[in-house]
Write an enzyme that holds these catalytic residues in place. Sequence first.
Site, short mmCIF file in Angstrom:
data_model
loop_
_atom_site.label_atom_id
_atom_site.label_comp_id
_atom_site.label_asym_id
_atom_site.label_seq_id
_atom_site.Cartn_x
_atom_site.Cartn_y
_atom_site.Cartn_z
N ARG A 51 0.54 -0.05 -13.18
CA ARG A 51 0.60 0.25 -11.76
C ARG A 51 -0.28 -0.74 -11.00
NH1 ARG A 51 -4.18 0.28 -11.54
NH2 ARG A 51 -3.95 0.96 -9.38
N ASP A 246 0.01 -2.55 -0.88
CA ASP A 246 1.30 -2.56 -1.58
C ASP A 246 2.36 -3.31 -0.80
OD1 ASP A 246 -0.09 -0.36 -3.14
OD2 ASP A 246 1.80 -0.63 -4.20
N ASN A 256 -0.83 1.12 1.73
CA ASN A 256 -1.67 1.17 0.53
C ASN A 256 -1.82 2.63 0.11
OD1 ASN A 256 -3.31 -0.22 -1.46
ND2 ASN A 256 -5.06 0.76 -0.51
#
Length: 356
Positions: A51, A246, A256
């Site tokens: 991740r 992100d 994020n």
Amino acid sequence: VTTSSDDLRPIRWEEGRLRLLDQTRLPAEERWLEIPDAETMAEAIRSLRVRGAPAIGLAAAYGLAVEAARAVAEGMTGRALAARLDAAGRLLAATRPTARNLFWALEALARERQAWGEAGEDPAALARRFLERALALHRDDLECSAAMAAHGAALLPTGCEVLTHCNTGALATGGGGTALGVVRAAFQAGRISRVWATETRPLLQGARLTTWELDRLGIPHTLIVDSAAAFLMKQGRVEAVLVGADRIAANGDVANKIGTLALAWHARTAGIPFYVVAPLSTFDPALPDGAGIPIEERGVEEVVGWGGVRTAPEGTAVWSPAFDVTPAAYLTAIVTERGVISSVSKKGVARLLDRG
Ligand code: MRU
């Protein structure tokens, strides 16, 4: 890909095998998985065994590379090979919608496939091209981390205490880090004396992974529950907040980990600088602002219990967005490998992207 004594690369291509550190097992156990195909990689991404936006991108690229190698080894050619790779690409793209880096990496492999088609090469050459591209993306990622670390560390005063959210270190990238990469460089330069790490509900990336990394690096740190951040900032102990991203829209709005917006809000109220650290592969200039960023929603079970123990009554309704969007106006700066955007706006973002 280079290695070093404090090497913490969570994805590795070693002796013809793709290996992945299972982050769901940390910190209790360092378990390495072997990833034989795209389906196994897609499951690993979906379930957060790997991740963090840059790591997700690399994982997808390697996942498609091993799928291509496997299809070629099975003797697949022509339309059958094309269909298999299309399906694998779709499967990987459907894993986590928010991380821009995922799509960026798959697009890099799609360009490789296009070049292969135009060159009229054999199927084995496509598998080789995919693997070489994945390895090159990995090398670039490590270089980006190093550049961001240098640019970001220079922004911090000597001996300060900083707060970070989620995990943005080696585990979230190819082995360097975004915000935590800056923390590491700044600590080595004497600029950081302590890191406050938020626990990061619901999956505890801060409590499980950031503390684990900081411990390995010997950086003094204190874990807090997410809801303690405002009180901590009000006490004047935190001199900067550093987070990753992100996806970043053209105007500098940042998606994020859920909780980032609250931290930015509190930091602004407390007069604390708020820095986002992200590579250019996280930017999505096609999106005018953060309203268009797809936000992943996670399952109920991650919120109503932990480790098989139920903490909320059966049937409780749950809303679990994995990310939130922080408006550009709340950011002091965005740190990239190309430099720092210190006036975060459409113009500031465009100026940096155009410099390429
Ligand atoms: O759900 P996760 O653990 O993938 O979320 C990770 C984050 O939110 C990070 O801050 C982000 O990906 C940038 S880190 C390099």
